[in-house]
Design a protein around this motif. Structure first.
Motif, mmCIF file in Angstrom:
data_model
loop_
_atom_site.group_PDB
_atom_site.id
_atom_site.type_symbol
_atom_site.label_atom_id
_atom_site.label_comp_id
_atom_site.label_asym_id
_atom_site.label_seq_id
_atom_site.Cartn_x
_atom_site.Cartn_y
_atom_site.Cartn_z
ATOM 1 N N PHE A 230 -1.025 -14.793 15.623
ATOM 2 C CA PHE A 230 -1.199 -13.502 16.291
ATOM 3 C C PHE A 230 0.042 -12.647 16.085
ATOM 4 N N PHE A 231 -0.180 -11.415 15.660
ATOM 5 C CA PHE A 231 0.916 -10.480 15.361
ATOM 6 C C PHE A 231 1.868 -11.079 14.329
ATOM 7 N N ALA A 232 1.308 -11.960 13.505
ATOM 8 C CA ALA A 232 2.087 -12.647 12.466
ATOM 9 C C ALA A 232 3.282 -13.388 13.040
ATOM 10 N N GLN A 233 3.096 -13.966 14.226
ATOM 11 C CA GLN A 233 4.190 -14.729 14.822
ATOM 12 C C GLN A 233 3.750 -15.730 15.885
ATOM 13 N N SER A 234 2.763 -15.396 16.726
ATOM 14 C CA SER A 234 2.360 -16.288 17.828
ATOM 15 C C SER A 234 3.587 -16.856 18.538
ATOM 16 N N SER A 235 4.298 -15.990 19.237
ATOM 17 C CA SER A 235 5.611 -16.354 19.768
ATOM 18 C C SER A 235 5.590 -16.932 21.182
ATOM 19 N N PHE A 236 4.422 -17.294 21.727
ATOM 20 C CA PHE A 236 4.376 -18.009 23.002
ATOM 21 C C PHE A 236 4.583 -19.503 22.733
ATOM 22 N N GLY A 237 5.757 -19.867 22.360
ATOM 23 C CA GLY A 237 6.027 -21.269 22.064
ATOM 24 C C GLY A 237 7.502 -21.492 21.804
ATOM 25 N N ASP A 238 7.886 -22.745 21.677
ATOM 26 C CA ASP A 238 9.277 -23.076 21.369
ATOM 27 C C ASP A 238 9.650 -22.696 19.946
ATOM 28 N N HIS A 239 8.680 -22.725 19.044
ATOM 29 C CA HIS A 239 8.879 -22.346 17.656
ATOM 30 C C HIS A 239 7.762 -21.394 17.239
ATOM 31 N N ALA A 240 8.048 -20.573 16.264
ATOM 32 C CA ALA A 240 7.044 -19.654 15.738
ATOM 33 C C ALA A 240 7.226 -19.517 14.232
ATOM 34 N N LEU A 241 6.134 -19.267 13.562
ATOM 35 C CA LEU A 241 6.139 -18.997 12.129
ATOM 36 C C LEU A 241 5.960 -17.504 11.920
ATOM 37 N N ALA A 242 6.829 -16.882 11.175
ATOM 38 C CA ALA A 242 6.734 -15.450 10.922
ATOM 39 C C ALA A 242 6.832 -15.188 9.430
ATOM 40 N N ASN A 243 6.589 -13.943 9.059
ATOM 41 C CA ASN A 243 6.670 -13.508 7.675
ATOM 42 C C ASN A 243 8.000 -12.797 7.455
ATOM 43 N N GLU A 244 8.492 -12.845 6.262
ATOM 44 C CA GLU A 244 9.775 -12.198 5.989
ATOM 45 C C GLU A 244 9.764 -10.716 6.338
ATOM 46 N N ARG A 245 8.618 -10.054 6.171
ATOM 47 C CA ARG A 245 8.563 -8.617 6.443
ATOM 48 C C ARG A 245 8.675 -8.298 7.927
ATOM 49 N N ASN A 246 8.217 -9.174 8.803
ATOM 50 C CA ASN A 246 8.232 -8.804 10.219
ATOM 51 C C ASN A 246 9.341 -9.490 11.005
ATOM 52 N N VAL A 247 10.313 -10.058 10.303
ATOM 53 C CA VAL A 247 11.504 -10.627 10.936
ATOM 54 C C VAL A 247 12.671 -9.664 10.731
ATOM 55 N N ASP B 243 -4.322 -2.676 6.333
ATOM 56 C CA ASP B 243 -4.592 -4.054 6.740
ATOM 57 C C ASP B 243 -3.845 -4.419 8.017
ATOM 58 N N LEU B 244 -3.467 -3.421 8.825
ATOM 59 C CA LEU B 244 -2.699 -3.683 10.045
ATOM 60 C C LEU B 244 -3.446 -4.612 10.987
ATOM 61 N N CYS C 259 0.845 -1.200 0.000
ATOM 62 C CA CYS C 259 0.000 0.000 0.000
ATOM 63 C C CYS C 259 0.883 1.252 0.000
ATOM 64 N N GLU C 260 0.251 2.387 -0.205
ATOM 65 C CA GLU C 260 1.012 3.639 -0.275
ATOM 66 C C GLU C 260 1.767 3.904 1.020
ATOM 67 N N ASN C 261 1.116 3.685 2.170
ATOM 68 C CA ASN C 261 1.790 3.953 3.431
ATOM 69 C C ASN C 261 2.986 3.024 3.635
ATOM 70 N N CYS C 262 2.831 1.751 3.320
ATOM 71 C CA CYS C 262 3.950 0.824 3.446
ATOM 72 C C CYS C 262 5.103 1.238 2.539
ATOM 73 N N ARG C 263 4.791 1.655 1.336
ATOM 74 C CA ARG C 263 5.848 2.061 0.401
ATOM 75 C C ARG C 263 6.557 3.318 0.879
ATOM 76 N N ARG C 264 5.885 4.102 1.716
ATOM 77 C CA ARG C 264 6.505 5.309 2.275
ATOM 78 C C ARG C 264 7.244 5.028 3.578
ATOM 79 N N GLY C 265 7.324 3.758 3.981
ATOM 80 C CA GLY C 265 7.994 3.414 5.227
ATOM 81 C C GLY C 265 7.127 3.599 6.448
ATOM 82 N N LEU C 266 5.811 3.632 6.265
ATOM 83 C CA LEU C 266 4.870 3.826 7.373
ATOM 84 C C LEU C 266 4.007 2.577 7.536
ATOM 85 N N GLY C 267 4.664 1.439 7.751
ATOM 86 C CA GLY C 267 3.941 0.180 7.859
ATOM 87 C C GLY C 267 2.966 0.120 9.009
ATOM 88 N N GLY C 268 3.197 0.913 10.054
ATOM 89 C CA GLY C 268 2.268 0.946 11.183
ATOM 90 C C GLY C 268 0.905 1.489 10.812
#
Length: 318
Positions: free
Chosen positions: A86-103, A57-58, A44-53
């Protein structure tokens, strides 16, 4: 990262070591140390401007418990879909799945178990000052709420050279800690808060204020504490539909209010910067954390709710 089973559905602000990556991932590799932050679409325009927050679709990408297409990496014993993103990670665990953008890749010579909080709350408070409000050296700021987010903001205000840094809270222990971490003054929250802040600023009020509680009455106090042309940032999270009221004349005379999400941060840039400030001893966010084994997650949650813990870190047990 690889699709691995998430043992618990919630959890955000995780850190760890990459085990496996998908075939199209180029940003990180197995063995990299990473912090997991928030997700955004990147298109989106905001993401392309460095305003991912401020990605439209946040909410969908961070709070739905599912991938953008509605699927989940987790399923029950009978094949039913479980919330596991959750939060594209669900990190309450021994392993988590994340997206390349939020790592976010970080250096390997810092304690990985400490770095998780940089992914959200610490980034939010520090970024609200450094990236969003951008106070100049010698300016004044009041931070309303001395939890982990507010204290991160206070440390950031010291980093950028604010001359007057006022912490406002009900909890005296947190006010004492705020003084240790960079606040020049501490004010007990209450009806006399505005008068106390004006007394500390020659009667004019502060140039910047930051509201970290999500309480409507505190937003009003934070705006009323401003000098003419001052700026109030709001980062406290409130239930959808919460409203606050302001005197229109307070805004008419040059004051402004703006909301801030995730500290206006580009995590790939800002989180490594915070790591470096910590290494230099200029951003001691480790003073805010308390560690718990993952098996004591309920105890950690209750201690946080009671205000006994500022930032709980859950450690998977070997």
């Amino acid at each position: 990262m690889a699709e691995v089973f998430c043992q618990r559905s919630l959890g955000h602000g995780g850190s760890g070591i990459v085990v496996e990556v998908g075939s199209s991932v180029t940003k990180v590799a197995p063995g990299d140390h990473v912090v997991m932050s928030f997700a955004s679409c990147g298109q989106c325009e905001n993401c392309r401007r460095g305003l991912g927050g401020y990605c439209p679709d946040l909410y969908g990408r961070n709070f739905s418990g599912a991938r953008p297409d509605g699927s989940s990496p987790c399923c029950g014993t009978n094949g039913e879909r479980l919330s596991g993103y959750f939060f594209a990670q669900s990190s309450f665990g021994d392993h988590a799945l994340a997206n390349e953008r939020n790592v976010i890749k970080i250096r390997k010579d810092v304690p990985i178990e400490l770095m998780g909080p940089l992914g959200c709350g610490i980034q939010t408070g520090a970024g609200a000052v450094i990236n969003a409000l951008k106070p100049g050296a010698g300016t004044s700021i009041a931070v309303f709420g001395a939890g982990s987010v507010g204290l991160a903001a206070i440390m950031a205000a010291r980093v950028v050279g604010c001359a007057t840094i006022i912490a406002v809270d009900l909890n005296q222990k947190r006010l004492d800690l705020a003084k240790e971490l960079g606040a020049t003054d501490a004010v007990q929250a209450g009806e006399g808060t505005g008068d106390a802040i004006r007394a500390l600023t020659g009667g004019e009020g502060v140039q910047y204020s930051l509201e970290c509680t999500g309480l409507p009455q505190v937003v009003r106090q934070a705006v009323d504490a401003l000098r003419l042309t001052g700026v109030c940032g709001t980062i406290g999270v409130a239930p959808i539909g919460t409203e606050f009221t302001l005197d229109m004349n307070a805004i008419l005379f040059g004051r402004s209010v703006r909301g801030i999400i995730e500290g206006d941060s580009i995590p790939d840039i800002f989180i490594p910067q915070l790591v470096e400030l910590w290494r230099q001893g200029r951003f001691p966010f480790d003073r805010l954390v308390t560690r718990f084994p993952l098996s004591r997650i309920e105890e950690a949650a209750q201690a946080s709710e009671r205000g006994e813990v500022l930032k709980a870190i859950l450690l998977p047990e070997q």
